[in-house]
Every structure is written in C-alpha cells, then in structure tokens.
Design a protein around this motif. Sequence first.
Motif, PDB file in Angstrom:
ATOM      1  N   HIS A 215       0.935  -1.145   0.015  1.00 19.31           N
ATOM      2  CA  HIS A 215      -0.107   0.081   0.068  1.00 19.31           C
ATOM      3  C   HIS A 215       0.842   1.036   0.058  1.00 19.31           C
ATOM      4  O   HIS A 215       1.782   1.407   0.577  1.00 19.31           O
ATOM      5  N   ALA A 216       0.408   2.276  -0.624  1.00 15.43           N
ATOM      6  CA  ALA A 216       1.126   3.606  -0.889  1.00 15.43           C
ATOM      7  C   ALA A 216       1.342   4.083   0.470  1.00 15.43           C
ATOM      8  O   ALA A 216       2.273   4.573   1.076  1.00 15.43           O
ATOM      9  N   THR A 217       0.280   3.876   1.319  1.00 15.07           N
ATOM     10  CA  THR A 217       0.450   4.508   2.829  1.00 15.07           C
ATOM     11  C   THR A 217       1.649   3.728   3.494  1.00 15.07           C
ATOM     12  O   THR A 217       2.470   4.489   4.419  1.00 15.07           O
ATOM     13  N   ASN A 218       1.744   2.601   3.546  1.00 12.95           N
ATOM     14  CA  ASN A 218       2.797   1.753   4.223  1.00 12.95           C
ATOM     15  C   ASN A 218       4.127   2.185   3.813  1.00 12.95           C
ATOM     16  O   ASN A 218       5.142   2.340   4.459  1.00 12.95           O
ATOM     17  N   ARG A 219       4.561   2.460   2.441  1.00 13.01           N
ATOM     18  CA  ARG A 219       5.799   2.905   2.212  1.00 13.01           C
ATOM     19  C   ARG A 219       6.052   4.260   2.654  1.00 13.01           C
ATOM     20  O   ARG A 219       7.149   4.686   2.682  1.00 13.01           O
ATOM     21  N   ARG A 220       5.167   5.375   2.604  1.00 17.03           N
ATOM     22  CA  ARG A 220       5.268   6.372   3.122  1.00 17.03           C
ATOM     23  C   ARG A 220       5.645   6.478   4.363  1.00 17.03           C
ATOM     24  O   ARG A 220       6.854   7.073   5.033  1.00 17.03           O
ATOM     25  N   ILE A 221       4.954   5.717   5.216  1.00 20.32           N
ATOM     26  CA  ILE A 221       5.080   5.415   6.585  1.00 20.32           C
ATOM     27  C   ILE A 221       6.577   4.816   6.787  1.00 20.32           C
ATOM     28  O   ILE A 221       7.671   5.585   7.773  1.00 20.32           O
ATOM     29  N   ARG A 222       7.283   3.838   6.190  1.00 18.19           N
ATOM     30  CA  ARG A 222       8.388   3.296   6.333  1.00 18.19           C
ATOM     31  C   ARG A 222       9.351   4.270   5.959  1.00 18.19           C
ATOM     32  O   ARG A 222      10.396   4.259   6.541  1.00 18.19           O
ATOM     33  N   LEU A 223       9.102   4.903   4.687  1.00 21.56           N
ATOM     34  CA  LEU A 223      10.269   5.899   4.402  1.00 21.56           C
ATOM     35  C   LEU A 223      10.426   7.123   5.440  1.00 21.56           C
ATOM     36  O   LEU A 223      11.712   7.388   5.937  1.00 21.56           O
ATOM     37  N   VAL A 224       9.249   7.566   6.052  1.00 14.93           N
ATOM     38  CA  VAL A 224       9.591   8.633   7.207  1.00 14.93           C
ATOM     39  C   VAL A 224      10.283   7.917   8.452  1.00 14.93           C
ATOM     40  O   VAL A 224      11.068   8.568   9.102  1.00 14.93           O
ATOM     41  N   GLU A 225       9.915   6.772   8.702  1.00 12.86           N
ATOM     42  CA  GLU A 225      10.697   6.070  10.003  1.00 12.86           C
ATOM     43  C   GLU A 225      12.166   6.013   9.551  1.00 12.86           C
ATOM     44  O   GLU A 225      12.997   6.226  10.381  1.00 12.86           O
ATOM     45  N   TYR A 226      12.203   5.531   8.245  1.00 12.11           N
ATOM     46  CA  TYR A 226      13.881   5.282   8.006  1.00 12.11           C
ATOM     47  C   TYR A 226      14.487   6.573   8.033  1.00 12.11           C
ATOM     48  O   TYR A 226      15.658   6.924   8.497  1.00 12.11           O
ATOM     49  N   ALA A 227      13.759   7.764   7.256  1.00 13.21           N
ATOM     50  CA  ALA A 227      14.716   8.978   7.251  1.00 13.21           C
ATOM     51  C   ALA A 227      14.752   9.656   8.407  1.00 13.21           C
ATOM     52  O   ALA A 227      16.013  10.274   8.717  1.00 13.21           O
ATOM     53  N   ILE A 228      13.843   9.577   9.368  1.00 13.88           N
ATOM     54  CA  ILE A 228      14.028  10.074  10.719  1.00 13.88           C
ATOM     55  C   ILE A 228      15.260   9.259  11.544  1.00 13.88           C
ATOM     56  O   ILE A 228      16.095  10.034  12.037  1.00 13.88           O
ATOM     57  N   ALA A 229      15.032   8.097  11.674  1.00 11.40           N
ATOM     58  CA  ALA A 229      16.132   7.330  12.406  1.00 11.40           C
ATOM     59  C   ALA A 229      17.456   7.486  11.630  1.00 11.40           C
ATOM     60  O   ALA A 229      18.679   7.387  12.648  1.00 11.40           O
ATOM     61  N   ALA A 230      17.562   7.341  10.413  1.00 13.61           N
ATOM     62  CA  ALA A 230      18.880   7.352   9.968  1.00 13.61           C
ATOM     63  C   ALA A 230      19.415   9.034   9.723  1.00 13.61           C
ATOM     64  O   ALA A 230      20.684   9.350   9.058  1.00 13.61           O
ATOM     65  N   ARG A 231      18.442   9.896  10.113  1.00 11.99           N
ATOM     66  CA  ARG A 231      19.039  11.380  10.334  1.00 11.99           C
ATOM     67  C   ARG A 231      19.325  11.792   8.531  1.00 11.99           C
ATOM     68  O   ARG A 231      20.138  12.746   8.418  1.00 11.99           O
ATOM     69  N   ILE A 232      18.390  11.477   7.758  1.00 10.13           N
ATOM     70  CA  ILE A 232      18.417  11.796   6.420  1.00 10.13           C
ATOM     71  C   ILE A 232      17.768  13.439   6.244  1.00 10.13           C
ATOM     72  O   ILE A 232      18.315  14.172   5.838  1.00 10.13           O
ATOM     73  N   VAL A 233      16.535  13.321   6.957  1.00 10.78           N
ATOM     74  CA  VAL A 233      16.362  14.806   7.350  1.00 10.78           C
ATOM     75  C   VAL A 233      15.967  15.020   8.894  1.00 10.78           C
ATOM     76  O   VAL A 233      16.036  14.255   9.675  1.00 10.78           O
ATOM     77  N   THR A 234      16.198  16.481   9.039  1.00 14.22           N
ATOM     78  CA  THR A 234      16.246  16.709  10.708  1.00 14.22           C
ATOM     79  C   THR A 234      15.417  18.117  10.737  1.00 14.22           C
ATOM     80  O   THR A 234      15.147  18.745   9.722  1.00 14.22           O
TER      81      THR A 234
END
Length: 247
Positions: A215-234
Amino acid sequence: MRAMTAIAAAQGPRDAADEPVQVEYCGESFGVAPDDRFTIGRDADLSIDDNPFLHRRLLEVSRFEGLWLLSNVGSRLAVTVSDGGGRLQSWLAPGARLPLVFGRTTVVFTAGPTTYELSIHVAEPLFTETSSSPADGVTTVGEVTLIHSQRLMILALAEPMLQREGSGMGEIPTSAQAAARLGWGITRFNRKLDNVCDKLDRIGVRGLRGGLRAHATNRRIRLVEYAIAARIVTRDDLPLLDEGGDP
C-alpha cells in the motif's frame, strides 16, 4: 495531531538521573533500574498514547546477563532502531530483541496513522559514537546519493514528525498533501517517491517495496521512519520547505 501526555505507571516517573538507563519521550525522562522490565505502549510503564492501533505493550527495556536489551514484545508492529547519529539501523520485528550498546538509541514506530519517536540513553555504553560531516549539496545513505528535490520530498512527508519538540509523535501527510506543500503536481511527487524507494530498496532498506499487495500509505510510513532514524532529514532542514526546490 492529537493532544497527549506521556505518563508513567501509578507511582509516577522515576528520577531518571539515578538510573543507568533513561527512556526519553516528549521531554520527560523515565529511569530504568537494573532489575526492572520497563514496558512501553498504550497501557505500560510508559503509556505514550491511547491510540487503539498501538499495542498495550509494544517494547520492553531490560537487563540480561549484564547487557541492556530492547525487546519488541508486540505481535504486529515492527520498530526502527538506530544509533544516536543515524549511522547504524535495525528493523526490530515482533518477538525480536536488540542489545542497547550505544549511549543514545533512537526508536521510531508507527501505529495506524501516527508515527512515534523516543530515545533510550545508556549511562555506560559499550560503544562510543563518532561524528562526521556530510558532503555539501548531496545526502549519502549507504551507497545511495539523494539529490535536493528527493530530500525535499522526504522532508514534506516527515514535516509533522520534525515539527514536534523533542521526541514525540506526528501524523504522516498523504502524497497529495505533501505535493501541495511543495507546490508540485502529484505525478512529479509520486515519481520522486518511486525513485527514492527504489534506491533505498536496492541497498536493503526493508518495507519500501512489496509488489501488488503493498500500500502507498505503508511505504510513506516506512520511508519517514527510516529517514528520521537515519537522520536523512532533521528539524534543522525544515526551512528548506519554504525555499522551494530544484526542478
């Protein structure tokens, strides 16, 4: 974003400064003693929200044979765990556990429409983090380089999480809402989203692709989780949203 107050068990929050491990959420610290099994969830030692999609007890912090562990004691939700600098990351599935070897560990997870972040601080960590300066103009994650417009796309999705003060929660916007925030058309936004998810999937980031059942929602969620944890965006990147982006 729903109003919410982080509360501890009936006895109230511990004096975190006296304990070897501290769990920090929404500006409050909760101490974990060596003989404790400190739980986190909807109805736990740290009750973070009344969200019905959240497990009553999702996470547990405990000590076993001299090593501090973070355990996923839920049955459905996976949890993203990273070191304080976002350089090392793990996806903690239900039933799995992970040693807390860094001074600061970031924990990000999503229940329903809401994404949460908290941090765990260990007074005597086994490993010491080192800092490094990113290259100018691009963001490199593993072997993947993200251009400015791709970071803007991620930033628009992560904005609610980054706007909160300290650790807390935020609701992820739809693709249409994020595209409007950037002044982009939905086609352009989805193309950027596809490209970023494909890049991260190729270096082993899980949950960004899954075939027809994804689902599109699931990949948006996972992308945000990863980006925040990996500090891609702050949080410091938020002004970029008002400056516009490259075509």
